[in-house]
Design a protein around this motif. Sequence first.
Motif, PDB file in Angstrom:
ATOM      1  N   VAL A   1       0.828  -1.210   0.000  1.00 51.28           N
ATOM      2  CA  VAL A   1       0.000   0.000   0.000  1.00 51.28           C
ATOM      3  C   VAL A   1       0.862   1.258   0.000  1.00 51.28           C
ATOM      4  CG1 VAL A   1      -1.786   1.273   1.259  1.00 51.28           C
ATOM      5  CG2 VAL A   1      -1.900  -1.218   1.111  1.00 51.28           C
ATOM      6  N   THR A   2       1.958   1.264   0.725  1.00 53.00           N
ATOM      7  CA  THR A   2       2.838   2.435   0.764  1.00 53.00           C
ATOM      8  C   THR A   2       3.394   2.737  -0.618  1.00 53.00           C
ATOM      9  OG1 THR A   2       3.434   1.888   3.042  1.00 53.00           O
ATOM     10  CG2 THR A   2       4.863   3.450   1.878  1.00 53.00           C
ATOM     11  N   ALA A   3       3.877   1.719  -1.298  1.00 56.60           N
ATOM     12  CA  ALA A   3       4.411   1.918  -2.652  1.00 56.60           C
ATOM     13  C   ALA A   3       3.307   2.343  -3.612  1.00 56.60           C
ATOM     14  CB  ALA A   3       5.075   0.631  -3.145  1.00 56.60           C
ATOM     15  N   ALA A   4       2.136   1.736  -3.493  1.00 62.13           N
ATOM     16  CA  ALA A   4       1.023   2.087  -4.369  1.00 62.13           C
ATOM     17  C   ALA A   4       0.613   3.544  -4.174  1.00 62.13           C
ATOM     18  CB  ALA A   4      -0.168   1.156  -4.113  1.00 62.13           C
ATOM     19  N   MET A   5       0.567   4.003  -2.928  1.00 70.27           N
ATOM     20  CA  MET A   5       0.206   5.391  -2.649  1.00 70.27           C
ATOM     21  C   MET A   5       1.266   6.352  -3.174  1.00 70.27           C
ATOM     22  SD  MET A   5      -2.756   5.259  -1.465  1.00 70.27           S
ATOM     23  CE  MET A   5      -3.033   6.884  -0.863  1.00 70.27           C
ATOM     24  N   ALA A   6       2.539   5.997  -3.040  1.00 67.61           N
ATOM     25  CA  ALA A   6       3.620   6.853  -3.554  1.00 67.61           C
ATOM     26  C   ALA A   6       3.527   6.975  -5.069  1.00 67.61           C
ATOM     27  CB  ALA A   6       4.977   6.284  -3.142  1.00 67.61           C
ATOM     28  N   ILE A   7       3.268   5.878  -5.734  1.00 71.25           N
ATOM     29  CA  ILE A   7       3.108   5.902  -7.194  1.00 71.25           C
ATOM     30  C   ILE A   7       1.900   6.748  -7.569  1.00 71.25           C
ATOM     31  CG2 ILE A   7       2.553   4.485  -9.212  1.00 71.25           C
ATOM     32  CD1 ILE A   7       4.219   2.238  -7.817  1.00 71.25           C
ATOM     33  N   ALA A   8       0.788   6.556  -6.860  1.00 70.58           N
ATOM     34  CA  ALA A   8      -0.434   7.315  -7.145  1.00 70.58           C
ATOM     35  C   ALA A   8      -0.201   8.815  -6.950  1.00 70.58           C
ATOM     36  CB  ALA A   8      -1.574   6.829  -6.260  1.00 70.58           C
ATOM     37  N   CYS A   9       0.529   9.187  -5.913  1.00 70.86           N
ATOM     38  CA  CYS A   9       0.822  10.609  -5.674  1.00 70.86           C
ATOM     39  C   CYS A   9       1.666  11.180  -6.807  1.00 70.86           C
ATOM     40  CB  CYS A   9       1.535  10.796  -4.339  1.00 70.86           C
ATOM     41  SG  CYS A   9       0.447  10.587  -2.920  1.00 70.86           S
ATOM     42  N   GLY A  10       2.637  10.428  -7.254  1.00 70.59           N
ATOM     43  CA  GLY A  10       3.468  10.885  -8.374  1.00 70.59           C
ATOM     44  C   GLY A  10       2.650  11.080  -9.638  1.00 70.59           C
ATOM     45  N   VAL A  11       1.748  10.147  -9.902  1.00 70.26           N
ATOM     46  CA  VAL A  11       0.881  10.251 -11.077  1.00 70.26           C
ATOM     47  C   VAL A  11      -0.033  11.464 -10.954  1.00 70.26           C
ATOM     48  CG1 VAL A  11      -1.032   9.132 -12.284  1.00 70.26           C
ATOM     49  CG2 VAL A  11       0.972   7.799 -11.648  1.00 70.26           C
ATOM     50  N   CYS A  12      -0.592  11.668  -9.768  1.00 68.03           N
ATOM     51  CA  CYS A  12      -1.493  12.808  -9.564  1.00 68.03           C
ATOM     52  C   CYS A  12      -0.764  14.135  -9.762  1.00 68.03           C
ATOM     53  CB  CYS A  12      -2.127  12.749  -8.182  1.00 68.03           C
ATOM     54  SG  CYS A  12      -3.385  11.464  -8.046  1.00 68.03           S
TER      55      CYS A  12
END
Length: 106
Positions: free
Chosen positions: A70-81
């Motif tokens: 989840v931590t990695a997924a959230m970091a990726i999502a933040c970068g995309v956003c």
Amino acid sequence: MTQAKTFGVGTAAGFLGSLIGLGGGFVAVPLLTGTLKLTQHQAHGTSLAAVTATGTFGALSYGSVGSVDVTAAMAIACGVCLFLVRTILRAALQCIVQLNMQGQTV
């Protein structure tokens, strides 16, 4: 008949995409334009909508058994956003500039 063709395109894209390890868009977009006679933009939009649905359910399935970092997924999502916000702001600025040019040659 169109629903049957659409189902066939989805089935073929899913089968071929998983068989040869390519994304569904690589297979689906040509099938959508060729078989269903969608425009290129319609085919891309349709393919992206389908990928969004399958990606969401896939992520939920993996998450339900604890197979998502989840931590990695959230970091990726933040970068995309952040990238998306930058892209949207830049596009809006370009529209404003173009609208204010009023017939001048670029």
